[in-house]
Scaffold this active site. Structure first.
Site, mmCIF file in Angstrom:
data_model
loop_
_atom_site.group_PDB
_atom_site.id
_atom_site.type_symbol
_atom_site.label_atom_id
_atom_site.label_comp_id
_atom_site.label_asym_id
_atom_site.label_seq_id
_atom_site.Cartn_x
_atom_site.Cartn_y
_atom_site.Cartn_z
ATOM 1 N N GLU A 170 -0.777 -8.607 -35.546
ATOM 2 C CA GLU A 170 -0.176 -9.928 -35.405
ATOM 3 C C GLU A 170 1.177 -9.459 -35.478
ATOM 4 O O GLU A 170 1.754 -8.269 -36.129
ATOM 5 C CB GLU A 170 -0.894 -10.575 -36.558
ATOM 6 N N LYS B 86 -4.513 -15.745 -48.880
ATOM 7 C CA LYS B 86 -3.226 -15.798 -50.104
ATOM 8 C C LYS B 86 -3.631 -16.361 -50.982
ATOM 9 O O LYS B 86 -4.418 -18.181 -51.238
ATOM 10 C CB LYS B 86 -2.042 -16.840 -49.369
#
Length: 813
Positions: free
Chosen positions: A53, A195
């Site tokens: 990415e 996360k």
């Protein structure tokens, strides 16, 4: 190899038909979407590609550190055997794979207000608004990267962390688009979980609702382990499933694709232990960062950047160092997953067969899952010395790990030299002059008919072993190295001493300015000791090599398919045919040239070629000149005077008045005038399936059908049934009738598109055999004609003896 100009002309034009099975088509380059050339080539050649990415560069690390990180991560992919495809939007174009200058351009856009963070919803805007002169740059999120990777045909994507359900998301509905994308786009994402400031429990629940397979790499740990929490290895929540290694991950991807399921995968890779931050410490930092974000009103898309910045501030450089370490670890692991997946795509599941029974390296475990160990087979060395099936009882004293190949290809492996005449400036010469030196462009490659057939079958997805010999000379060493580069199994290659006169086979083709063959010379004597004058009684002859080297391998692997080329002497062909009968292999024969095609009708008197229904040969693929040469030899040697031949011919049901009209309707008047269908029928008792290559006219498939074959009574096949057996021999011989079909040739290839005809026919046969092996005993040769001709066209347009693009046809087999 092609030995005559007429053979060249016979195979120089092919046409593609449109009746090919439909497959998923990936998006081609257009004004909105570009695939980097290196990535495109790697995908075409079936090499492992890993998506990366770009939001990490545009919205994560500052410039110029982001450039260094981008370069480093691409290097990690390359060092571990993959091809990196960094994905992003540059100047309003979605890019899959970026060159060095393009990476710098995208990274330099970091921090600018018009640099987008591109998810699914943003792609149309980022690319479409170029009409208003807005050439946006953007980093793709996990969701955006997955979409573009899938459009290009990339299956594995490695990143840092995943988005998820935000804390309080049950009220705010703040849920990352990454999770929804995982539920509908079949790309495997390797990350360190999501996360840790997110609601991991609800994230896992949401993924379960979306049907997303989620698992964590165990890294040697036993029992149930935690799903990771990005900066820490443990989250306090057990992982839904556990993977022991990358091979297991690849197996899951491979299986899910085979089942037709279209969800993505989340493979969680815990942060390296040396860089893991203690959970209690990280929990305290996260709570403080979330509270400050709440007080600052940082919600929606602003929430994650605010919290990440605050965590960085509170932890100093610790979280940044850990972040880099986990990303690098994920990219490495993702690359290995991609490599293991490509092995499965190329070779199927045969590696599983080769594992010992106690091997648990690829076990998948989890709540409610059964702990399976992979099975394997151990076999001893065959003890018999004749042609019967080998003793498969394990030999504890001499354990040999069985490695089976479903296709054996036996014959010539040669070093090929192509000499293209290249006249000096100002010369009008079109062809080389005899008895003098001529300027030329000379190229060297690995060839030989058996090699080319094996290479084609392997690229088409077959599990192949090439059985041939090389000399202990410079050419032989080069050939073995080239085989390794191609990924072909060298187990069946025998290195023979040059002291016995053995020389590595070599083939030299001399072409004119149009690349048409003028003359060719070949030395294939290594497979035929009769031409090696220096062979003595003490030397290991080719029959010795057969009995001590190739025969045990054949008996151990029990291949479903065996391909023989005509470079063997009649005596050696007899050995191979005997052995193939004992292991029940389907045998295909490649005639090679008009001079060698007749070798099957010159077998030793003690082992003559048998007739239907006890055929030793099942399929052959001559061109019409080779067919004619074989027919002439069979006639001259009295094969058409044999009683067993006549019984089969009489049973075919062809009227005594002849069948010219039926033959002309099935083929053409020109082919009937040339005697091609008649010769095919007369050879059917010896080889019940004949695919005659007719160049621009296509391929004539002629088959002897067994009694009871459904094609004899099904309307779909009625136009191709030339005759049916209607007498008592149907029961005694099992003869059903004759199937004859002329398959139209391929797309008319223009002269300027033809690069080389060498290997075209070999590619044709290799593709057929790969299809037969894949489809099993009930496979029908005629069903493979379209894809085999398509493969031949690819080689016709390739500078190599077998086009590497054949790997793109696997889905059609």
């Amino acid at each position: 190899m092609l030995g005559l100009r007429a053979r060249l002309q016979c195979q120089s034009k092919w046409r593609l038909t449109s009746g090919l099975p439909s497959t998923r088509r990936f998006v081609s380059d257009n004004r909105y979407f570009k695939v980097f050339e290196e990535v495109r080539q790697a995908l075409a050649e079936k090499r492992p590609v890993v998506a990366l990415e770009s939001t990490i560069y545009t919205h994560g690390f500052p410039y110029p550190q982001n450039i260094a990180l981008a370069s480093h991560l691409e290097s990690v992919v390359r060092v571990n055997g993959g091809v990196p495809a960094t994905i992003g939007v540059l100047d309003g174009v979605a890019r899959v794979g970026l060159g060095p200058e393009e990476v710098i351009s995208l990274a330099a856009a970091a921090g600018k207000k018009d640099t987008l963070k591109v998810s699914r919803r943003d792609l149309g805007f980022a690319c479409g608004l170029t009409v208003d002169g807005k050439n946006y740059n953007g980093g793709t999120t996990v969701a955006g990267t997955m979409i573009l990777a899938h459009l290009a045909g990339i299956r594995v994507f490695a990143t840092g962390g995943l988005g998820g359900v935000h804390r309080g998301g049950e009220l705010s509905m703040d849920i990352s688009a990454d999770l929804k994308e995982l539920g509908r786009t079949p790309v495997a994402v390797v990350s360190s979980g999501c996360k840790s400031f997110l609601d991991i429990a609800r994230t896992l629940e949401y993924l379960e609702t979306e049907g997303v397979p989620v698992a964590t790499f165990a890294e040697g740990r036993k029992g149930q382990i935690d799903f990771p929490a990005f900066w820490t290895r443990d989250s306090g929540l057990k992982s839904p499933m556990i993977l022991q290694d990358e091979k297991a991950a690849a197996a899951v991807i491979h299986a899910q694709r085979a089942l037709g399921l279209q969800t993505g995968f989340l493979f969680a890779n815990p942060i390296p232990e040396a860089h893991s931050i203690p959970k209690a410490e990280m929990d305290r930092v996260i709570e403080e960062a979330i509270e400050e974000a709440r007080q600052a009103g940082a919600t929606g898309s602003a929430n994650t950047p605010f919290i990440l910045a605050k965590i960085k501030e509170l932890t100093g450089s610790t979280s940044v160092t850990s972040n880099r370490a986990l990303i690098e670890s994920n990219v490495k692991r993702g690359t290995i997953v991609a490599k293991e997946l490509m092995k499965l795509e190329l070779h199927g599941d045969r590696d599983a067969e080769a594992r010992p029974k106690d091997d648990t390296s690829s076990v998948i475990i989890g709540p409610g899952a059964t702990n399976y160990t992979s099975s394997g087979v151990w076999k001893g060395i065959p003890t018999n010395t004749e042609y019967g099936a080998s003793d498969t009882t394990s030999n504890d004293a001499l354990p040999v790990k069985e490695t089976k190949a479903s296709i054996f290809v036996a014959g010539a492996l040669a070093v090929d030299y192509s000499c293209d005449f290249s006249p000096l400036p100002g010369s009008y010469a079109k062809a080389p002059t005899l008895e003098t030196s001529n300027p030329a462009k000379i190229s060297q490659s690995l060839g030989g008919v058996a090699h080319n057939v094996a290479r084609a079958a392997s690229l088409a997805g077959g599990n192949v072993r090439l059985c041939s010999a090389v000399g202990d000379d410079l050419a032989g060493k080069a050939a073995l190295e080239a085989l390794a580069m191609e990924g072909l199994d060298k187990t069946g290659i025998k290195t023979r001493s040059t002291e016995s006169g053995a020389r590595t086979a070599q083939y030299i083709a001399i072409n004119d300015v149009q690349k048409d063959l003028v003359m060719a010379v070949a030395d294939m004597s290594i497979l035929n000791d009769q031409s090696n004058d220096s062979v003595t009684a003490e030397d290991e002859t080719i029959p010795d090599v057969f009995h001590t080297f190739w025969l045990p391998q054949l008996q151990q692997s029990l291949p479903s398919n065996l391909v023989l080329d005509a470079n063997w002497s009649p005596t050696m062909l007899s050995h191979w045919l005997k052995a193939s009968s004992s292991v029940s292999s389907h045998v295909s024969f490649e005639p090679v040239s008009t001079a060698k095609a007749s070798s099957v009708f010159k077998l030793p008197p003690s082992t003559p070629l048998s007739v239907f229904p006890n055929n030793q040969l099942h399929l052959m693929t001559p061109n019409y000149l080779e067919l004619s040469a074989m027919h002439a030899t069979a006639r001259d040697r009295g094969f058409f005077e044999r009683d067993d031949w006549w019984q089969v011919i009489d049973a075919l049901g062809i009227p005594s008045s002849g069948a010219r009209q039926q033959l002309a309707l099935a083929t053409s008047n020109a082919l009937v005038d040339a005697g091609v269908p008649q010769q095919s029928i007369q050879l059917l008792p010896f080889v019940p399936s004949i695919c005659t290559k007719l160049g621009a006219q296509g391929v004539l498939v002629t088959q002897l059908l067994r009694a009871g074959d459904e094609r004899l009574t099904t309307g779909e096949y009625a136009p191709y049934i030339l005759s049916r057996c209607n007498n008592e021999t149907e029961e005694t011989l099992g003869v059903g009738g004759v199937y004859m079909r002329l398959f139209p040739a391929a797309e008319l290839v223009k002269e300027e598109q033809i690069v080389s005809v060498n290997g075209v026919g070999d590619t044709f046969l290799g593709t057929i055999v790969a299809g037969l092996a894949k489809r099993g005993r009930d496979a029908r040769v005629e069903d493979l004609m379209d894809v085999a001709q398509r493969a031949a066209v690819m080689t016709l347009k390739s500078k190599e003896a077998v086009s590497p693009k054949l790997s793109t046809l696997r889905a059609l087999l």
